[in-house]
Design a protein around this motif. Structure first.
Motif, PDB file in Angstrom:
ATOM      1  N   VAL A 189      35.713  28.545  46.805  1.00 26.71           N
ATOM      2  CA  VAL A 189      35.952  28.920  45.361  1.00 26.71           C
ATOM      3  C   VAL A 189      37.499  28.617  45.193  1.00 26.71           C
ATOM      4  CG1 VAL A 189      35.538  30.381  43.385  1.00 26.71           C
ATOM      5  CG2 VAL A 189      34.092  30.549  45.323  1.00 26.71           C
ATOM      6  N   SER A 190      37.738  27.764  43.823  1.00 24.99           N
ATOM      7  CA  SER A 190      38.969  27.541  43.444  1.00 24.99           C
ATOM      8  C   SER A 190      39.066  27.961  41.937  1.00 24.99           C
ATOM      9  CB  SER A 190      39.267  26.030  43.473  1.00 24.99           C
ATOM     10  OG  SER A 190      39.069  25.428  44.769  1.00 24.99           O
ATOM     11  N   ALA A 191      40.361  28.624  41.718  1.00 23.83           N
ATOM     12  CA  ALA A 191      40.582  29.018  40.405  1.00 23.83           C
ATOM     13  C   ALA A 191      41.961  28.632  39.839  1.00 23.83           C
ATOM     14  CB  ALA A 191      40.816  30.899  40.480  1.00 23.83           C
ATOM     15  N   PHE A 216      34.405  30.541  52.782  1.00 27.17           N
ATOM     16  CA  PHE A 216      33.633  31.625  53.289  1.00 27.17           C
ATOM     17  C   PHE A 216      32.383  30.849  53.964  1.00 27.17           C
ATOM     18  CE2 PHE A 216      29.988  34.323  51.818  1.00 27.17           C
ATOM     19  CZ  PHE A 216      30.407  35.378  52.949  1.00 27.17           C
ATOM     20  N   LEU A 217      31.878  31.399  55.059  1.00 24.82           N
ATOM     21  CA  LEU A 217      30.898  30.763  55.562  1.00 24.82           C
ATOM     22  C   LEU A 217      29.433  31.860  55.157  1.00 24.82           C
ATOM     23  CD1 LEU A 217      29.128  29.099  57.311  1.00 24.82           C
ATOM     24  CD2 LEU A 217      29.523  30.551  59.234  1.00 24.82           C
ATOM     25  N   LEU A 218      28.715  31.244  54.222  1.00 24.78           N
ATOM     26  CA  LEU A 218      27.310  31.935  53.920  1.00 24.78           C
ATOM     27  C   LEU A 218      26.373  31.645  54.746  1.00 24.78           C
ATOM     28  CD1 LEU A 218      25.906  33.460  51.663  1.00 24.78           C
ATOM     29  CD2 LEU A 218      25.297  31.341  50.716  1.00 24.78           C
ATOM     30  N   ALA A 219      25.892  32.679  55.584  1.00 24.94           N
ATOM     31  CA  ALA A 219      24.881  32.660  56.758  1.00 24.94           C
ATOM     32  C   ALA A 219      23.712  32.439  56.000  1.00 24.94           C
ATOM     33  CB  ALA A 219      24.863  33.929  57.616  1.00 24.94           C
ATOM     34  N   GLN A 275      29.594  39.228  48.926  1.00 25.71           N
ATOM     35  CA  GLN A 275      30.869  39.620  49.328  1.00 25.71           C
ATOM     36  C   GLN A 275      31.801  39.325  48.494  1.00 25.71           C
ATOM     37  OE1 GLN A 275      31.597  38.680  53.480  1.00 25.71           O
ATOM     38  NE2 GLN A 275      33.715  39.073  53.436  1.00 25.71           N
ATOM     39  N   THR A 276      32.915  40.008  48.461  1.00 29.47           N
ATOM     40  CA  THR A 276      34.257  39.839  47.678  1.00 29.47           C
ATOM     41  C   THR A 276      35.031  38.877  48.519  1.00 29.47           C
ATOM     42  OG1 THR A 276      33.857  41.594  46.328  1.00 29.47           O
ATOM     43  CG2 THR A 276      36.095  40.628  46.219  1.00 29.47           C
ATOM     44  N   ILE A 277      35.539  37.715  47.926  1.00 32.27           N
ATOM     45  CA  ILE A 277      36.398  36.731  48.631  1.00 32.27           C
ATOM     46  C   ILE A 277      37.807  36.546  47.814  1.00 32.27           C
ATOM     47  CG2 ILE A 277      34.477  35.958  49.989  1.00 32.27           C
ATOM     48  CD1 ILE A 277      34.988  33.513  48.330  1.00 32.27           C
ATOM     49  N   ALA A 280      32.765  24.425  45.459  1.00 32.71           N
ATOM     50  CA  ALA A 280      32.329  23.517  46.341  1.00 32.71           C
ATOM     51  C   ALA A 280      31.483  24.195  47.526  1.00 32.71           C
ATOM     52  CB  ALA A 280      33.650  22.516  46.749  1.00 32.71           C
ATOM     53  N   VAL A 281      30.314  23.344  48.000  1.00 31.61           N
ATOM     54  CA  VAL A 281      29.469  23.825  48.863  1.00 31.61           C
ATOM     55  C   VAL A 281      29.341  22.886  49.841  1.00 31.61           C
ATOM     56  CG1 VAL A 281      27.137  24.850  49.485  1.00 31.61           C
ATOM     57  CG2 VAL A 281      28.139  25.423  47.308  1.00 31.61           C
TER      58      VAL A 281
END
Length: 561
Positions: A138-140, A183-186, A175-177, A126-127
């Motif tokens: 990200v969901s898993a 997670f904030l993607l700049a 990045q690894t999250i 989801a963004v």
């Protein structure tokens, strides 16, 4: 013998002049959704077959599925999804999906290695928009149970992925999250605003299968519009000079943005920004009118990921008009007398008796230029009497036309927006439309039709009749894509003038014969499918086409083979 020779010549010439048959086949993508072990060595395989260009599912197609020595064929449903069960041996297995192709459909296949005995991992993305970038969530799940897993993120421009990126190629690792945590993607880390492609990969472990998911999204950016005026005290007889720039949040220039100089509900001037984001207006004081006015500039980049903005207003005071000196009136009268005398003298054409006929070699040629299809609003010309009255017409009517074929466009959507008020109508079979009883103001109009480029413009209500019986020209998307293609393809022609002489098919075939670079070859395939396909191309392809052209030009500039 002469008759026999003529018959043979005709028999040879006829096949050469027959029109060729060209079939444009759509590219496809077959992808595995999941493989789950059901027990007794039986695994269930699910996946989907889609059109690579539009992402639409392709139904009623046969998919071959092979795991180890077991082989089955499944048929896709209306949404392109398929399901099958196969016997699988224990341990990691190679899963091969193959679509053989069909009527106007290219074949495709996918091969991956997975262990059906391990838990099936499903990733979802989801963004959400955020200040400075976008929040990635990200969901898993592992066998439908939520799990927190380490995943690697990689991002790149959407067009680069469509041109055939590798997992570690055109996508830049970010990045690894851990799944479940935002997670904030700049924006800077993603390479700026625009259409993006995100890839999320779980490498797998001893109990869970490897998983991967991709998602498309747009990183948006705000804009800042500056404005400078030449003076705040403007004489009625002088011109007001307005300059400024439009930049985004990274202070980069916004090119070709529509800019409008307004004062309240009045539109004083319109234009577009240059390559450096700058603009310039020159407005007569007489147009602004005597008195004190607040003016500002509105900018609209016309791209969904770049937001419009307004400049701070400036207060302009226009002085009262100065009386015309008597000497000016006398000079104007004398000039009128001379002009009238010259007019009547010219009607007699006394010079014709001194003219010599030009030799045939001196007759100038009439070489035509290459026409560029343009769309937009063509206003009606009001009558002389209506121009003498105050604006009192509150209607908007006309016809929507395909500018290439000069044919009406039925079912086109004509929408008007004024603040929170919206009016919308669809054109009839003859392309006509009528909107009545519009409230006074500066309406924003948008005209859209499938397979055509949307046209946007302003509509001032009331008017003096110039918005009755207008013509709105729409450019087909395929024509606009071919216009963009010209920037990259024209240098490969023997002569630039051949662009207006050769047919699109001749141009595409000639470019392909030159063995262009990989990006150029992919661009040519893309243009061929969009231009010659019987399907209507969506307007969203324009951004993709423009990015592909830029990449092909950059690759050629770097001297790629």
């Amino acid at each position: 013998m002469r008759a026999l020779a003529v018959a043979i010549a005709l028999a040879v010439a006829l096949p050469a002049t027959a029109a060729p048959t060209i079939d444009i086949r759509a590219q496809t993508t077959v992808a595995l959704d999941r493989i789950r072990l059901r027990g007794d060595g039986i695994a269930e395989v699910t996946g989907q077959l889609v059109d690579k260009l539009t992402g639409d599912g392709l139904g009623a197609q046969n998919i071959s599925i092979k795991i180890g020595d077991d082989f089955v064929t499944a048929t896709t449903g209306p949404d392109g999804r398929f399901r099958a069960q196969l016997t699988v041996p224990p341990g990691p297995q190679s899963v091969e999906l193959k679509f053989p192709g069909g009527n106007l459909l290219e074949p495709s296949q996918q091969t991956i290695v997975t262990d059906p005995s391990k838990a099936q991992v499903v990733l979802t993305v989801a963004v959400e928009d955020a200040i400075g970038g976008a929040n990635i969530i990200v969901s898993a799940t592992a066998d439908d149970v939520a799990a927190g897993l380490p995943v690697e993120l990689a991002v790149g421009n959407r067009v680069e992925i469509e041109l055939g990126a590798t997992p570690n190629g055109d996508l830049k690792p970010v990045q690894t999250i851990t799944t479940g945590q935002p997670f904030l993607l700049a924006r800077k880390a993603a390479g700026g605003a625009g259409p993006k492609r995100l890839r999320v990969v779980f490498a797998g472990d001893e109990t869970r299968q490897r998983a991967q998911v991709e998602a498309s999204f747009e990183l948006t950016t705000a804009t800042h519009t500056t404005m400078e005026v030449s003076t705040l005290q403007l004489p009625f007889e002088d011109d007001l000079i307005v300059t400024g720039k439009v930049i985004d949040e990274e202070e980069r220039a916004v090119q070709r943005a529509a800019v409008t100089l307004v004062s309240g509900d009045r539109r004083l001037a319109q234009g577009a920004t240059a390559d450096d984001g700058s603009y310039k207006f020159k407005v007569e004081g007489e147009i602004i009118g005597q008195g004190q006015y607040a003016v500002q500039v509105q900018s609209d980049p016309g791209l969904s990921f770049i937001k419009p903005s307004r400049s701070p207003p400036a207060i302009i005071k226009v002085s009262t008009p100065q009386p015309v000196p008597v000497s000016y009136t006398i000079a104007a009268f004398i000039a009128t007398v001379f002009a009238a005398g010259g007019f009547f003298t010219a009607r007699a054409k006394p010079w014709r008796r001194f003219r010599r006929a030009a030799p045939a070699a001196e007759v100038p040629s009439n070489e035509s230029e290459v026409d560029v299809a343009l769309g937009g609003l063509v206003a009606n010309k009001p009558s002389v009497m209506s121009t003498l009255r105050r604006p009192n017409d509150d209607g908007f009517s006309g016809v929507v036309r395909d500018t290439i074929r000069s044919r009406p466009v039925p079912e086109a959507v004509v929408s008007l927006t004024l603040g929170d008020t919206e009016r919308e109508v669809r054109t009839d079979e003859d392309g006509s439309f009528v909107l009545e009883k519009l409230v006074p103001g500066e309406w924003r109009a948008a005209v859209a039709a499938p397979g055509h480029v949307t046209e946007k413009f302003g509509v001032s209500i009331p008017h003096r009749g110039e918005l009755r019986g207008v013509r709105i020209d729409l450019v087909p998307v395929r024509e606009r894509v071919f216009q963009l293609y010209r920037r990259a393809a024209e240098p490969l022609l023997p002569e630039p003038r051949l662009w207006g002489v050769w047919s699109p098919r001749q141009i595409v075939d000639h470019v392909r014969s030159k063995r262009p670079s990989p990006a150029f070859a992919d661009l040519t395939d893309f243009v061929e499918e969009v231009y010659f396909s019987p399907r209507l191309a969506p307007e969203t392809l324009l951004a993709t086409a423009n990015e592909r052209v830029e990449q092909a030009i950059r690759e050629r500039t770097r001297g790629a083979p």
